[in-house]
Structure formats: C-alpha cells, structure tokens
Design an enzyme around this catalytic site. Structure first.
Site, PDB file in Angstrom:
ATOM      1  N   SER A   1       4.927   6.695   2.547  1.00  0.00           N
ATOM      2  CA  SER A   1       5.171   5.974   1.296  1.00  0.00           C
ATOM      3  C   SER A   1       5.000   6.946   0.137  1.00  0.00           C
ATOM      4  O   SER A   1       4.353   7.993   0.279  1.00  0.00           O
ATOM      5  CB  SER A   1       4.148   4.834   1.161  1.00  0.00           C
ATOM      6  OG  SER A   1       4.169   4.256  -0.127  1.00  0.00           O
TER       7      SER A   1
ATOM      8  N   TYR B   1      -4.150   0.538   1.057  1.00  0.00           N
ATOM      9  CA  TYR B   1      -2.863   1.026   1.559  1.00  0.00           C
ATOM     10  C   TYR B   1      -2.668   2.489   1.175  1.00  0.00           C
ATOM     11  O   TYR B   1      -2.258   3.316   1.991  1.00  0.00           O
ATOM     12  CB  TYR B   1      -1.753   0.157   0.978  1.00  0.00           C
ATOM     13  CG  TYR B   1      -0.344   0.536   1.400  1.00  0.00           C
ATOM     14  CD1 TYR B   1       0.145   0.166   2.644  1.00  0.00           C
ATOM     15  CD2 TYR B   1       0.493   1.231   0.532  1.00  0.00           C
ATOM     16  CE1 TYR B   1       1.439   0.488   3.029  1.00  0.00           C
ATOM     17  CE2 TYR B   1       1.788   1.558   0.909  1.00  0.00           C
ATOM     18  CZ  TYR B   1       2.253   1.187   2.159  1.00  0.00           C
ATOM     19  OH  TYR B   1       3.542   1.518   2.530  1.00  0.00           O
TER      20      TYR B   1
END
Length: 221
Positions: free
Chosen positions: A122, A135
């Site tokens: 990501s 996250y």
C-alpha cells in the site's frame, strides 16, 4: 496462488492471470471465492491466514509454485488514540504473520520453480496514512519482510506493489470513516492495479522488479 481472491483487487488479479496461469485461489471457503473459481476454471485452496499452524498440512501437496501473490488483508480505520490492542493483533496476524507463515511453508515449492513472490502492499507502507494506524504499521512490516526475503533468497524474485487508494469495499469503509461521499472514480480501479502487477510478474527473466508504486492520475478521465 493468490490470497484474498474473492473480490476487489484479488479477483481482478485472478482475471488478469487466468489466460496464462493455472490458478490456486487461497482463502477461507466462501460462496464468493467459489464463484470466482468457477468462472475462471480455477482451484480453491482452503487457507486461513489467521491460523498459521494449519498451513503446513494445507500446502504440503504443492511441490512447485511459480507465483505467490499476497493480496489478503484487513484494515480497521482509526487513529492511534482510537485504536484497540485487539485490532492491532488481528491486523498483524493476517497482514503480516499470515503472509510470513504461508511464504515459509511454500519456500521449497517456490525455490523449485525459481518463483516470484508478490506482496500487495500500500502507499501506507511507504508513508503513514492518517486514520489507519494499525494498517500502516502492518504494511511497513510487510515491506520489511519482502526486503528480507529478497536479500535472503537470491533465486526468487520478490516484488512489493504499493498502490494508492483503490476503488474496493475496503476503500468504501475508509471513506465512510472519513465522513465523505464515496466516489469510485477518484480512486484507482482494481483492474489497473492488477494489470501493472501482472506486468511485473511477466517481466523478462533477466529483470527483477523490486517495487511498483502506483498512484491515481488526477487528470480528468
């Protein structure tokens, strides 16, 4: 083998690879995963990333594996002060420990094929994202594991893919947390990220793509 292939980017990756690869779609059994497998003539492989002790027996029949794509992941929107330890445990268990455990069990099969391990990371694995504390930490850890795997396993190709925000159900949840309307056109499409990931997988044998960084194009479409 693709984890998290029941929808979103995972099913887009399966669509993109189906013409050239025999697919193992790994994950917990579900009607959605079965539907993707049936549509593509793929095989489902029951893998629970939250249960690393079960993986050895599950993957034991696989003796060669050309490509392993770690796409499964969870995210709990929340800033540091809003987060809970249980969310951190769950995020690390799936996003990091599960990916590590599956990779370790499949190392002999990957070595036998001089294979390729792809980590769908990501933008949060490069720069911290506000409102995604656990996250973000998991994606930094996953990037570190990918770098270590690349250094320690010179016969394998290892690629980290760092997309910006993708139009998926996970993104819709994040936008709801942010209190904004969900507008899919503002984000990358799963098909775009899948296509660029497959380009890295299909790179000539003398090329080793370490990282792919993808951001939405702000220009009008």
């Amino acid at each position: 083998m693709i984890t998290g292939a029941s929808g979103g980017l995972g099913s887009a990756l399966a669509d993109a690879l189906a013409p050239t690869h025999t697919l193992f779609l790994a994950g917990r059994p579900s009607p959605r995963l079965d539907a993707v497998a049936e549509r593509l003539g793929a095989t489902t492989w029951p893998v629970d990333l939250a249960d690393p002790d079960s993986m050895a027996a599950v993957v034991e029949p696989i003796v060669e594996l050309d490509v392993l794509i770690h796409n499964a992941g969870v995210a709990y929107p929340g800033r540091v002060a809003e987060s809970h330890v249980d969310e951190w445990r769950s995020t690390m268990a799936v996003n990091v420990v599960g990916a590590v455990a599956l990779t370790l069990e499949l190392l002999p099969a990957l070595r036998a094929a001089r294979g390729h391990v792809v980590f769908i990371n990501s933008g949060a694995g490069i720069n911290a994202s506000p409102g995604l504390a656990s996250y973000t930490a998991s994606k930094f850890a996953l990037r570190g594991f990918a770098d270590s795997l690349r250094a320690d396993e010179p016969t394998l190709r290892v690629t980290s893919v760092h997309p910006g925000r993708i139009a998926t159900a996970m993104q819709e949840d994040l936008v709801a947390y942010e209190g904004r309307p969900y507008e899919p056109d503002r984000f990358l499409s799963p098909q775009t990220v899948a296509r660029l990931t497959v380009d890295a997988i299909n790179a000539p044998a003398d090329a080793h793509v370490h990282e792919v960084i993808i951001r939405p194009n702000p220009a009008p479409r």
